[in-house]
Structures are given as structure tokens and as C-alpha cells.
Write a protein that holds these residues in place. Structure first.
Motif, PDB file in Angstrom:
ATOM      1  N   UNK A  59      29.898 -13.085 -76.171  1.00 30.28           N
ATOM      2  CA  UNK A  59      30.000 -13.426 -77.581  1.00 30.28           C
ATOM      3  C   UNK A  59      30.895 -12.461 -78.352  1.00 30.28           C
ATOM      4  N   UNK A  60      30.926 -11.194 -77.932  1.00 26.56           N
ATOM      5  CA  UNK A  60      31.745 -10.165 -78.574  1.00 26.56           C
ATOM      6  C   UNK A  60      31.450 -10.062 -80.066  1.00 26.56           C
ATOM      7  N   UNK A  61      30.185  -9.872 -80.392  1.00 23.83           N
ATOM      8  CA  UNK A  61      29.748  -9.722 -81.781  1.00 23.83           C
ATOM      9  C   UNK A  61      29.519  -8.241 -82.051  1.00 23.83           C
ATOM     10  N   UNK A  62      30.031  -7.775 -83.163  1.00 20.03           N
ATOM     11  CA  UNK A  62      29.849  -6.373 -83.528  1.00 20.03           C
ATOM     12  C   UNK A  62      28.573  -6.144 -84.327  1.00 20.03           C
ATOM     13  N   UNK A  63      28.370  -6.942 -85.355  1.00 20.30           N
ATOM     14  CA  UNK A  63      27.149  -6.853 -86.156  1.00 20.30           C
ATOM     15  C   UNK A  63      26.663  -8.264 -86.444  1.00 20.30           C
ATOM     16  N   UNK A  64      25.393  -8.377 -86.855  1.00 21.09           N
ATOM     17  CA  UNK A  64      24.791  -9.670 -87.202  1.00 21.09           C
ATOM     18  C   UNK A  64      24.275  -9.579 -88.634  1.00 21.09           C
ATOM     19  N   UNK A  65      24.640 -10.579 -89.444  1.00 25.09           N
ATOM     20  CA  UNK A  65      24.163 -10.682 -90.824  1.00 25.09           C
ATOM     21  C   UNK A  65      23.050 -11.714 -90.869  1.00 25.09           C
ATOM     22  N   UNK A  66      21.876 -11.253 -91.212  1.00 24.38           N
ATOM     23  CA  UNK A  66      20.707 -12.138 -91.295  1.00 24.38           C
ATOM     24  C   UNK A  66      20.071 -11.995 -92.672  1.00 24.38           C
ATOM     25  N   UNK A  67      18.894 -12.623 -92.868  1.00 26.60           N
ATOM     26  CA  UNK A  67      18.226 -12.590 -94.162  1.00 26.60           C
ATOM     27  C   UNK A  67      18.792 -13.657 -95.072  1.00 26.60           C
TER      28      UNK A  67
END
Length: 402
Positions: free
Chosen positions: A107-115
């Protein structure tokens, strides 16, 4: 003086003809294609680093409505600043676990934005969060404001030019001219050293010294190698202009210097000649003391590194014209050509260039004279069977050790 120049021209014609009509000269002309290819590859890599694939990725696990608002906010930010966004936004299913996304392979994701947009939560490594927190907070603020965010209409008035733009453009021209001058000097001046050692090893230099003054030999070799360098530069310049015209067109994007292109190019050629002869006279004077290729390698590296330091001195002070460090770069002979070509791009005053050229050529004559005296003392009058200064130094050290 007339006899000295006549003998120097004889040596120069002999060396120039021997070099130009040799097969090695063809390889010499092809040689710069390698660093040119490396530069093209490096430029391609740099362009690739600015593409979508290498920008940090932010995984979004918000609701579909909020994710769309976030993407709209990023698009609006891009339209305001006219630049590519620093981060990429990638949607995922709402409520998906951030830890699982970050651990998922491929996926090569650096950060995840949730909420939510009102209470966003960033999950990732500390360094990635610190680097992207500001961008995400700005985009989220624009997304929350939506159409309520006012946008002030700006009236524009276009002018042909400005003094600030001219100064920046001339600084760019000066820096590029410095780099090109330095690369050509370092690429071409080292051939003087190897040529001198080769003829010294073959005893040709002793035969020439018996027939004509040593000053004429040194001067003639410098003239021949300088003429050969200008032939190479002419070939490379013609090829570059031809390729540029075919692939880009006849437009020339480089900003014009303060004194105009004709006089600037003329000064660039003269400053290349002075930079080349300064370094070449030093090489030929020290190379006359060397007897083997190993001596050449020992000598050339410290001189090359020192010349790099002089170039950095001139390059660091391009935008400090008139300040003490820039005046030091102008006054020191080995950095003076690089400092003065940058001045030529920023100022149209001609008198400082005439004074600088006279100063530089005075140092060329001084270095050649010192090299001639060392050659006569350590080589022609040595009883070591033609051994050079460095070889005899090693022998004396070995004898003292035994």
C-alpha cells in the motif's frame, strides 16, 4: 622575447598537430558524453522524485462525504498556490483500522487520517507526522470551511521587467557560468600534467631543452593544450546547440547578463583561458618534477581538491559583490576567474575585468618562471639519470632509513 615566442610557437604547433590528428583526440571529444549522460539520468531521477509516485501518501478512513470534502479542499489549495500538493490523499473504507492499513504490504502509506474533520486523528511514525501535520491541518481547515471560505479577488497589472527579477536572473547566469567554467577547466587542465610527464619519461623534454629555452617549452605546451581545449569546446558547443535546437527549438531561456551576451561570452572565453593557464602552469611546473605516473597521481589530487575549495570560495560569494569575502575571491588568482565571470553577469563595468585579467596573467608568468627554475635545478642539473625530484626524494628517505 621575439625568439622566445617563436620557439614557443614551434613547440605549440608540434604538440597541437600531434594531439589533433591522433585517434586519442576522438576519444577525448567523446569523453564528455559520459558525464552528460549521467547528468541526464540524474535529472530524470530528480523529475521522478517530484512525481505522484514518490510523494508521501495519506490514507483517509473518513466518511465518504468528509473524504470528498478533503479532496476538494486539496484541489482548492492547489488552485490558490499554483503548485503540486506536497502529499497524496488515498481513500479507504470508513472505520478501517489505521494500524492494519500501515502494516498492509504493497500500500505504501505513510500516515492514516481517521476520526472526523472536526476531530482528525493522525497515525504513523513520529517523523512522518511531524512532516505532514501542517499540510493535513491546512487542507482539513479548507475542507471544513467549504464555500464559506472567502476568496479575495486580486487585480493584476503586468510589467515587462523589474529590478528584482533582473538581479535574480543575472545571479542565475553568473552561477551557471561559474560552474561551466570550473568543469571545463578541471576536465581539460589535467592533460597538461600527463603530457609533460610522458615527454619527460621518453627523454623528449631533455632534447627540446638542449635546443630551445625551457621557458619556450613550458609556454608552448600551454599554448598547444589551450588551443586543443578550445577545439574541444567548439565541438561540444556546436553539438549541444544542435541537439537543443532539434529537441527544444531556437528559444534561449537563460537570462541575459548585465553587459550583454557578446561581451559576456568574449569575457567567458578569456577567463577560461586564464583559469586554464593558471592551473595548467601549476600542473606543468610540478609535473616537470615528477618521473612516474604514480608521482602524477600523488600530485594531482591535492591540487584538484584545493582548486575545488577556490571554486567554492567564488561560488559562495556570487551574491555578495563588493563585500570583503567576494573581494578576496577576486584578488586571489586561482579563484579570480570564477569570481569575475560572476561579476560580468551582474555588472556592466569593464575596467575591473581589465585589471583582473592583468593580475591573473601576471601570476601565470610568475608560476611559469618558478616552474622553469625548479625544472632546471632539479631535473636538468640532477645527476640521477633523469630522475625527478619526487623520485630522488624517495631515494634519500629510504637511504636515511637504512
Amino acid at each position: 622575447m621575439r625568439e622566445l615566442l617563436r620557439a614557443a610557437f614551434v613547440v605549440a604547433r608540434r604538440d597541437f598537430t600531434a594531439i589533433i590528428f591522433s585517434k586519442a583526440f576522438i576519444l577525448f571529444l567523446i569523453g564528455p558524453l559520459l558525464p552528460l549522460g549521467i547528468g541526464v539520468v540524474a535529472g530524470g531521477l530528480g523529475q521522478r522524485m517530484a512525481t505522484e509516485s514518490l510523494r508521501p501518501v495519506v490514507g483517509i478512513t473518513l466518511s465518504a462525504k468528509e473524504a470528498q470534502a478533503l479532496e476538494d479542499g486539496q484541489a482548492r489549495l492547489k488552485s490558490l498556490f499554483y503548485r503540486r500538493p506536497a502529499i497524496q490523499l488515498r481513500r479507504y473504507a470508513a472505520g478501517e483500522q489505521p494500524d492494519a492499513l500501515l502494516a498492509r504490504k504493497g500500500e505504501r502509506i505513510n500516515v492514516v487520517l481517521s476520526g472526523t474533520l472536526d476531530r482528525p486523528v493522525l497515525t504513523g511514525r513520529q517523523g512522518d507526522i511531524d512532516r505532514m501535520r501542517g499540510d493535513i491541518a491546512l487542507i482539513a481547515s479548507i475542507a471544513r470551511a467549504g464555500s464559506a471560505l472567502p476568496e479575495t479577488a486580486v487585480t493584476t497589472r503586468i510589467v515587462a521587467d523589474s529590478s528584482g527579477a533582473q538581479q535574480q536572473a543575472r545571479l542565475l547566469t553568473g552561477r551557471l557560468a561559474q560552474i561551466l567554467l570550473f568543469l571545463l577547466t578541471m576536465l581539460l587542465a589535467g592533460m597538461v600534467l600527463s603530457n609533460m610527464v610522458e615527454e619527460k619519461t621518453n627523454k623528449i623534454i631533455e632534447i627540446l631543452a638542449a635546443a630551445i629555452p625551457v621557458d619556450a617549452i613550458f609556454l608552448g605546451k600551454l599554448m598547444a593544450m589551450l588551443a586543443m581545449s578550445f577545439v574541444g569546446i567548439a565541438v561540444w558547443s556546436s553539438a549541444t546547440v544542435a541537439v537543443y535546437t532539434v529537441f527544444v527549438g531556437i528559444s534561449f531561456p537563460l537570462p541575459p547578463p548585465a553587459m550583454g551576451w557578446p561581451l559576456f561570452l568574449m569575457l567567458a572565453a578569456v577567463y577560461f583561458a586564464t583559469a586554464y593557464t593558471l592551473l595548467g602552469s601549476l600542473f606543468i611546473g610540478i609535473g616537470a618534477q615528477a618521473a612516474t605516473v604514480r608521482d602524477v597521481q600523488t600530485i594531482s589530487m591535492p591540487i584538484t581538491m584545493t582548486q575545488v575549495m577556490f571554486f567554492f570560495l567564488a561560488s559562495f560569494n556570487v551574491d555578495r559583490m563588493g563585500q570583503p569575502m567576494e573581494l578576496l575571491a577576486v584578488a586571489f588568482p586561482f579563484s579570480s576567474p570564477f569570481a569575475m565571470i560572476a561579476r560580468a553577469a551582474q555588472s556592466d563595468a569593464l575596467l575591473p575585468h581589465l585589471a583582473a585579467l592583468a593580475w591573473q596573467w601576471l601570476w601565470v608568468a610568475l608560476i611559469i618562471r618558478i616552474g622553469v627554475r625548479l625544472f632546471r635545478r632539479n631535473v636538468l642539473k640532477s645527476g640521477g639519470g633523469g630522475r625527478g625530484f619526487f623520485s630522488r626524494l624517495r631515494v634519500s628517505i629510504s637511504r636515511s632509513g637504512t
